[in-house]
Motif scaffolding. Structure first.
Motif, short mmCIF file in Angstrom:
data_model
loop_
_atom_site.label_atom_id
_atom_site.label_comp_id
_atom_site.label_asym_id
_atom_site.label_seq_id
_atom_site.Cartn_x
_atom_site.Cartn_y
_atom_site.Cartn_z
N LYS A 1 43.28 38.31 -0.10
CA LYS A 1 42.97 39.56 -0.79
C LYS A 1 43.59 40.75 -0.07
CE LYS A 1 38.77 38.38 -3.27
NZ LYS A 1 37.29 38.37 -3.19
N THR B 1 47.35 40.75 -0.76
CA THR B 1 47.71 41.17 -2.12
C THR B 1 47.35 42.63 -2.38
OG1 THR B 1 45.62 40.26 -2.88
CG2 THR B 1 47.56 38.90 -3.17
N ILE C 1 44.26 44.06 -2.56
CA ILE C 1 43.02 44.41 -3.25
C ILE C 1 41.84 44.49 -2.29
CG2 ILE C 1 43.70 43.58 -5.52
CD1 ILE C 1 41.91 41.13 -4.87
N LEU C 2 42.14 44.42 -1.00
CA LEU C 2 41.08 44.60 -0.01
C LEU C 2 41.71 45.35 1.16
CD1 LEU C 2 38.13 43.75 0.17
CD2 LEU C 2 38.82 41.66 1.29
N ARG D 1 49.64 49.34 -3.74
CA ARG D 1 49.15 48.20 -4.50
C ARG D 1 50.03 47.87 -5.70
NH1 ARG D 1 45.75 47.65 -8.67
NH2 ARG D 1 45.13 49.82 -8.58
N THR E 1 52.24 44.60 -6.28
CA THR E 1 51.92 43.61 -7.32
C THR E 1 53.14 43.25 -8.17
OG1 THR E 1 51.21 45.36 -8.82
CG2 THR E 1 49.48 44.23 -7.60
#
Lengths: 327, 266
Positions: free
Chosen positions: A68, A71, A73-74, A92, A96
């Motif tokens: 996470k 990627t 998202i954390l 982000r 992505t």
């Protein structure tokens, strides 16, 4: 120049403790107490472009938390992540565009629509040029034999078919990195093998860097060149699979079918691991005692019908590392 | 850029076709409810020629138009969809795409609702229009303004549901807020129940400061010709203002929600 660099990466979660009972509840409401969970704790590694890495660990070891963060998202509690020159949680959207993600437990396809519609949706989401889209769709349909069910609604696909479609969905926009979170979970042997074969091929032909988390160590053994083992948030092994076997795989297993059920079995330098009727499992360290010595001892004392010797499976090695730690 | 989101609209429209039987059942039940409602108002108007500027034909037109528009309220499932995405963790998949979450949700909802408008609302309306000899809007321009007003009202309704859905990031259960806002306040103040002109003064005042009347009352009153000239322009400006405010609040909300998600984890 590594494609992914992770330095001193940590993620700590606050977990609020609730005390039980009336007064406990009341005091929890007034002054909340919390524990700190170190889901990822000072992790370091780097990946070169085109590597195929297995990232494994028991449940709750910190695999998904790491993925996470990679990627975007954390947000890490501390430490540094560099993915293709970007800091994922800061960039982000940009990040992505250049990665593909597959979660074995969920699908990114639209449940009620034919598979091809989800692919078309992705074409627009990632703004894939028409000819590249066609070319990729062609390539993956061929490789994963998707054609027979491209116009079938996703909810009617088998798990294996759905996974093949999800793999395609993650790769249509030509990502440089592919993250796979347990891609073979729940699949039968044939489907698992198909997925593994596919990953090897995509990695080899398209130079996609692949990070794979899994509980099935056959995935790792058959697909990955490199293995990272995480336990309680810390990396406990990072290296080749053969090196791991060399280092921890000195134990040999001897499976013997005895002619009759002897009441007790005693041999020097050998551990009796399991017994099931007339079949026994013996483990020994090949550095202290050789297989032929064990067999000589055995035949001298007992009558033997059949015998097989096996190297430890990677699974066995990893289980021992989980249980005993690295030494 | 726009193409990206339009694809969500067309795919959502297509997806709605999957459950045809449910759609027919929904339409059937809607029609029954509207029939009961129309006969109720016919009975109430026995011996009356005009109440608060509405004659029988006027009130029936109002009721049928507002009831038709109400269909959006009970078929829009945006709050529930967001709640479910949060609960199942599917929202993470959306986060991993180069896409704007709010616009994507709106585009998807618009696809589903276009289907509802075309295959539920329009036939329903035409049926009642023919059966009860209702009036049409006074001019073609009014028809156009009515449609724009319906769209604005729809976006306001969407934005409210979106904000309610965003609460799911903090609350385990949003059904309470949903029931309060959509089934309580919205029903009371949107003007679907009866024209807002019929309300006692203080309730009308409350309705005037809330966004709900912009969902059903404004477009309906434009259709029936109650809102004309300057008042019509004001109504549409109020709608536009609410669109801006509620879409803005929704954005702030989901940014905060995503920040919470990426800092504290799902």
């Amino acid at each position: 120049m590594p494609i992914i660099t992770v330095e001193h990466l940590s993620k700590h979660f606050k977990v609020y403790r609730r005390r039980t009972g009336f007064w406990g509840n009341l005091s929890s409401t007034v002054a909340r107490q919390h524990d700190i969970i170190r889901a990822v704790d000072d992790v370091n590694f780097s990946l070169e472009r085109g590597e195929l890495v297995g990232y494994i660990g028991a449940n709750g070891a910190g695999k998904s938390t790491t993925i996470k963060m990679l990627t975007g998202i954390l947000v890490p509690t501390s430490g540094h992540i560099d993915v293709m020159g970007l800091t994922p949680y800061r960039h982000r959207k940009e990040n992505t565009r250049r990665i593909g993600v597959v979660f074995g437990q969920r699908t990114q396809l639209w449940w009620d629509l034919p598979v091809i519609d989800s692919f078309e949706l992705l074409k627009h989401i990632y703004e894939i040029p028409q000819n590249l889209y066609k070319q990729n769709l062609e390539f993956f349909s061929e490789l994963l034999q998707l054609r027979p069910f491209l116009s079938t609604p996703v909810r009617r696909l088998s798990l294996g078919q759905r996974m093949r479609c999800d793999l395609t969905a993650a790769l249509l926009h030509d990502p440089e990195i592919l993250y796979l979170d347990e891609p073979t979970i729940g699949l039968d042997v044939v489907a698992k093998e198909q997925v593994r074969q596919f990953l090897r091929q995509v990695n080899a032909e398209r130079q996609v860097t692949v990070i794979l988390t899994t509980h099935d160590l056959n995935d790792v053994e058959k697909v990955c060149q490199r293995l990272i083992i995480i336990d309680s948030g810390k990396i406990i092994y990072d290296g080749g699979i053969d090196a791991l076997k060399e280092r921890y795989g000195k134990t040999r297993m001897l499976i013997i079918d005895l002619a009759q059920g002897y009441s007790d079995i005693q041999l020097e330098g050998v551990d009796l691991i399991r017994r099931d009727g007339n079949r026994i499992w013996l483990a020994f360290d090949r550095d202290t005692i050789s297989a032929s010595e064990v067999i000589t001892q055995l035949t001298a004392r007992y009558e033997i019908q059949d015998l097989t010797i096996s190297e430890p499976e990677i699974e066995e090695i990893v289980r021992r590392i989980y249980e005993l730690g690295v030494h | 850029m726009m193409k990206k989101y339009l694809t969500f609209t067309t795919k959502a429209f297509q997806r709605t076709l999957t459950y045809r039987f449910e759609l027919w059942m929904e339409l059937f039940i809607n029609v029954l409810f509207m029939l009961v409602y129309v006969y109720l108002w016919k009975a109430l108007y026995t011996g009356q020629t005009s109440v608060e500027g509405y004659d029988l034909n006027g009130i029936l037109t109002y009721i049928v138009v507002s009831q038709t528009l109400l269909t959006f309220t009970f078929t829009l499932r945006v709050a529930r969809i967001i709640e479910e995405k949060v609960r199942t963790g599917e929202v993470v998949t959306d986060l991993m795409k180069p896409i704007d979450f709010q616009l994507m949700t709106l585009a998807t909802a618009a696809g589903t609702s276009s289907h509802t408008a075309l295959f539920n609302m329009l036939p329903k309306f035409l049926l009642f229009y023919g059966a009860f000899g209702l009036s049409l809007p006074p001019s073609l321009l009014t028809v156009l303004l009515f449609i724009i007003s319906v769209v604005l009202g729809y976006v306001i309704l969407f934005s409210m549901e979106f904000i309610i859905g965003i609460f799911a990031f903090w609350l385990v259960e949003i059904r309470g807020i949903y029931a309060l806002v959509i089934w309580g306040l919205s029903m009371l103040f949107s003007g679907y129940f009866l024209p807002l002109e019929f309300y006692p003064a203080f309730l009308a005042k409350v309705a005037a400061v809330l966004p709900f009347r912009a969902i059903i009352y404004f477009p309906t009153a434009i259709y029936t010709g109650q809102l004309i000239g300057e008042r019509l322009i004001t109504a549409m400006l109020i709608q536009l203002a609410w669109v801006a405010v509620l879409i803005g609040l929704g954005r702030l909300g989901y940014r905060a929600a995503f920040r919470k998600l990426v800092i504290q984890g799902g």
